[in-house]
Motif scaffolding. Sequence first.
Motif, PDB file in Angstrom:
ATOM      1  N   UNK A 160       0.831  -1.197   0.000  1.00  0.00           N
ATOM      2  CA  UNK A 160       0.000   0.000   0.000  1.00  0.00           C
ATOM      3  C   UNK A 160       0.871   1.255   0.000  1.00  0.00           C
ATOM      4  N   UNK A 161       1.893   1.206   0.836  1.00  0.00           N
ATOM      5  CA  UNK A 161       2.818   2.338   0.914  1.00  0.00           C
ATOM      6  C   UNK A 161       3.436   2.627  -0.461  1.00  0.00           C
ATOM      7  N   UNK A 162       3.931   1.573  -1.098  1.00  0.00           N
ATOM      8  CA  UNK A 162       4.594   1.772  -2.386  1.00  0.00           C
ATOM      9  C   UNK A 162       3.603   2.210  -3.461  1.00  0.00           C
ATOM     10  N   UNK A 163       2.421   1.614  -3.412  1.00  0.00           N
ATOM     11  CA  UNK A 163       1.395   1.950  -4.404  1.00  0.00           C
ATOM     12  C   UNK A 163       1.055   3.440  -4.307  1.00  0.00           C
ATOM     13  N   UNK A 164       0.896   3.923  -3.076  1.00  0.00           N
ATOM     14  CA  UNK A 164       0.569   5.344  -2.893  1.00  0.00           C
ATOM     15  C   UNK A 164       1.680   6.234  -3.435  1.00  0.00           C
ATOM     16  N   UNK A 165       2.927   5.859  -3.123  1.00  0.00           N
ATOM     17  CA  UNK A 165       4.059   6.664  -3.605  1.00  0.00           C
ATOM     18  C   UNK A 165       4.115   6.644  -5.132  1.00  0.00           C
ATOM     19  N   UNK A 166       3.794   5.492  -5.700  1.00  0.00           N
ATOM     20  CA  UNK A 166       3.851   5.378  -7.159  1.00  0.00           C
ATOM     21  C   UNK A 166       2.733   6.163  -7.834  1.00  0.00           C
ATOM     22  N   UNK A 167       1.561   6.140  -7.199  1.00  0.00           N
ATOM     23  CA  UNK A 167       0.451   6.900  -7.779  1.00  0.00           C
ATOM     24  C   UNK A 167       0.786   8.385  -7.829  1.00  0.00           C
ATOM     25  N   UNK A 168       1.455   8.853  -6.764  1.00  0.00           N
ATOM     26  CA  UNK A 168       1.876  10.264  -6.751  1.00  0.00           C
ATOM     27  C   UNK A 168       2.792  10.571  -7.917  1.00  0.00           C
ATOM     28  N   UNK A 169       3.484   9.561  -8.394  1.00  0.00           N
ATOM     29  CA  UNK A 169       4.478   9.756  -9.452  1.00  0.00           C
ATOM     30  C   UNK A 169       3.998   9.297 -10.815  1.00  0.00           C
ATOM     31  N   UNK A 170       2.690   9.117 -10.942  1.00  0.00           N
ATOM     32  CA  UNK A 170       2.139   8.868 -12.273  1.00  0.00           C
ATOM     33  C   UNK A 170       2.156   7.425 -12.740  1.00  0.00           C
ATOM     34  N   UNK A 171       2.319   6.482 -11.822  1.00  0.00           N
ATOM     35  CA  UNK A 171       2.252   5.078 -12.234  1.00  0.00           C
ATOM     36  C   UNK A 171       0.797   4.625 -12.265  1.00  0.00           C
ATOM     37  N   UNK A 172       0.483   3.702 -13.178  1.00  0.00           N
ATOM     38  CA  UNK A 172      -0.839   3.079 -13.216  1.00  0.00           C
ATOM     39  C   UNK A 172      -0.685   1.585 -12.955  1.00  0.00           C
ATOM     40  N   UNK A 173      -1.560   1.065 -12.073  1.00  0.00           N
ATOM     41  CA  UNK A 173      -1.495  -0.356 -11.745  1.00  0.00           C
ATOM     42  C   UNK A 173      -2.197  -1.199 -12.809  1.00  0.00           C
ATOM     43  N   UNK A 174      -1.651  -2.366 -13.055  1.00  0.00           N
ATOM     44  CA  UNK A 174      -2.289  -3.341 -13.951  1.00  0.00           C
ATOM     45  C   UNK A 174      -2.200  -4.730 -13.310  1.00  0.00           C
ATOM     46  N   UNK A 175      -2.921  -5.672 -13.889  1.00  0.00           N
ATOM     47  CA  UNK A 175      -2.781  -7.071 -13.481  1.00  0.00           C
ATOM     48  C   UNK A 175      -2.639  -7.910 -14.738  1.00  0.00           C
ATOM     49  N   UNK A 176      -1.704  -8.819 -14.735  1.00  0.00           N
ATOM     50  CA  UNK A 176      -1.538  -9.698 -15.899  1.00  0.00           C
ATOM     51  C   UNK A 176      -1.514 -11.149 -15.430  1.00  0.00           C
ATOM     52  N   UNK A 177      -1.843 -12.085 -16.310  1.00  0.00           N
ATOM     53  CA  UNK A 177      -1.948 -13.494 -15.915  1.00  0.00           C
ATOM     54  C   UNK A 177      -0.611 -14.124 -15.540  1.00  0.00           C
ATOM     55  N   UNK A 178      -0.711 -15.251 -14.838  1.00  0.00           N
ATOM     56  CA  UNK A 178       0.494 -15.929 -14.360  1.00  0.00           C
ATOM     57  C   UNK A 178       1.177 -16.782 -15.418  1.00  0.00           C
ATOM     58  N   UNK A 179       0.469 -17.015 -16.517  1.00  0.00           N
ATOM     59  CA  UNK A 179       1.110 -17.768 -17.591  1.00  0.00           C
ATOM     60  C   UNK A 179       1.005 -16.989 -18.899  1.00  0.00           C
ATOM     61  N   UNK A 180       1.805 -17.347 -19.852  1.00  0.00           N
ATOM     62  CA  UNK A 180       1.765 -16.708 -21.161  1.00  0.00           C
ATOM     63  C   UNK A 180       2.303 -17.686 -22.183  1.00  0.00           C
ATOM     64  N   UNK A 181       1.871 -17.504 -23.422  1.00  0.00           N
ATOM     65  CA  UNK A 181       2.321 -18.437 -24.451  1.00  0.00           C
ATOM     66  C   UNK A 181       3.834 -18.448 -24.560  1.00  0.00           C
ATOM     67  N   UNK A 182       4.338 -19.607 -24.879  1.00  0.00           N
ATOM     68  CA  UNK A 182       5.780 -19.754 -25.029  1.00  0.00           C
ATOM     69  C   UNK A 182       6.331 -18.719 -26.018  1.00  0.00           C
TER      70      UNK A 182
END
Length: 643
Positions: free
Chosen positions: A279-301
């Motif tokens: 949470x701490x890092x997320x807040x600091x990152x939001x202040x600096x213009x980062x956007x959160x995403x989520x991606x899957x745990x697997x991906x095609x070879x």
Amino acid sequence: MIQLTFPDGSIREYEAGISGLDVAKSISEGLARNVLSVSFNGQTQDTGLPIETNGTIVFNTWNEDEGKSTFWHSSAHLFAEAVEALYPGVKFGIGPAIDQGFYYDIDLGEESLSLDDLPAIEKKMLELARQKNEYVRKEVSKADAIKYFEEKGDEYKLELIDGLEDGQITFYTQGGFTDLCKGPHIPNTGSIKAVKLLKVAGAYWRGDEKRKMLTRVYGISFPKQKELTQHLALLEEAKKRDHRKLGAELELFMFSDRVGAGLPIWLPKGQAIRERLQKFLKDEQEKRGYKMVTTPHIGKKELYVTSGHYAKYGEDSFQPIKTPKDNEEFLLKPMNCPHHCEIFNNRPHSYKELPIRIAEFGTVYRYEQSGELHGLSRVRGFTQDDAHIFCTRDQLKEEFLNVLDLTKVVLDKMGFYEFTAQISLRDPATPEKYLGSTENWDAAEQAIIDATEEVGLKTVTEIGEAAFYGPKLDFMIKDAIGRSWQLGTIQVDYNLPERFELEYIGSDNQSHRPVMIHRAPFGSMERFMSILIEHTAGKFPLWLTPEQFVVIPVSEVFNDYGQSVVNELAKKDITGKVDFRNETIGKKIREAEMQKIPIMLIIGEKEQEEKAVSVRMQGKGDIGSMTLGEFVEFFEVEKEKGE
RNA sequence: GCCGGCAUAGCUCAGUUGGCCAGAGCAGCUGAUUUGUAAUCAGCGGGUCGGGGGUUCGAAUCCCUCUGCCGGCUCCA
């Protein structure tokens, strides 16, 4: 006559050919007694060697790193002498000084060594040390050197000699032991007063796993017994802080043989800390213009074939998972960046949008060799506090500065006040190890150097430590008991944008390729927690700790009041619980202390009447009674202190 | 992966050179006790001696193998 410049800038004249030791004597007897080696024009050498020209001279005593290093290197020779005396016929590999002591690699032939054998060697070393044998330097021809070790039958030294040039080979002899060595060494063995051999382990000859495994013995030595005692106390302290031990005791995380080696399982208290960190890092990152995403745990070879990771690491990774019908192959994601590149590719971008900063607490899986696994610091599944910044080449330095700033804020908050940054550059001698154009590498390396200089960061530069796709900057922190750890990382990458054909439209209406920065201030949640646990010895700062207080009623009559205290404090975002168990308060206090709960609130009749709590701080004891209102203020002050 | 070491109750450890029903402390459960700043008392339950295979009249103890852990080496996107 020659002129020697001393560290304080003063200059003195001496006869040419004077030894470093005699120069020391001319200054003070004490210095002469304590000098271990001298650095002449930056070159470390024996105190007995003549000095022929003008130059700068530095005396290395035990107080200088160079002095310690010379001392430990000489101790390694003393160790070898003792081993040879006790185990005749053994062969020796290399025996250098290291950060904390020394080691020596030995081929024991049919013999073997265990920890139980070490005290006898220590004893022998001290016995030999008391003889005050001088370390005698001798220049030898290559032919003579070969002859000596052929007669001794030591193929390791012969191999080392093979790589040396005739005319540059020296032997050092102390007592009955002669070794191939470029030096320097301390004057004699007499100053080695305390020795401890610490570990026995296998080590490949020349670090090559295809070659013979030698026995490596690690040790440390000191000029005073007291210093050894202190050092051993420090090792003891490190053992107490071991995150694997504390993690189990405080119920922060666990491992299960059934689940698998190197796969940490986070328990509720560990997870609470983890979430607060995020949470701490997320807040600091939001202040600096980062956007959160989520991606899957697997991906095609193919995703990793595209990124280049498959070619580089595919063989040594968890192997692809196959779908039952179409036989498609998927990999557990070892990195988040290819996914993030695809996010960038989702639609066209204008230069006006850049930089784009995409962040994810992304869990990745890497096959680490079984012998590598170590608590939370080396695991097979872990969560990176990952983010990728896509920017123009012109924005690179500014983005780098932005990341440096974030990293500094993070380190400060965590109480890591002492750190250096390591700049890892490519090794120009092995260009085949790196992907991408020389031009891009030059620009990236320069951007890192410029940015660190601009913020005045203390840096060390390591050639050949770069990742295959770009140079990096790693933060090395010092913990509470003086140990160094590598934490977060910032890496510049021109390679992935190329491979994923990332583009943006510039002001010239042409397509351009963005630059990518990978960065992770914590590195990974797992590794960071391991360091934080050892740094704090499990006494987390109030804002992070999973249970900030526990209420201990003196009898169950006061349980209800205890619960009302918990409820009142919860309103102020102060979390804890009542210890309702039917135990003596002595026992409850003891357990809270051992669980390192920072605040204990003891309540009884008096407290109930006055709407108060009696406050006890972990490790500090009873600090007196206060009303709930006063306690909330007190808590806020304590919390600020910890930040 | 490689070398060396280790694996006995939930935890920390005893268990002599192979030999009676494998022990202790803490934790747990039950009961008593109602506690004022680091361990209240009593009773009870709990172990395929990491898994598998072998040697032996007999294995926690010896051998092989697998798994995991520890110390290193190598590796670390």
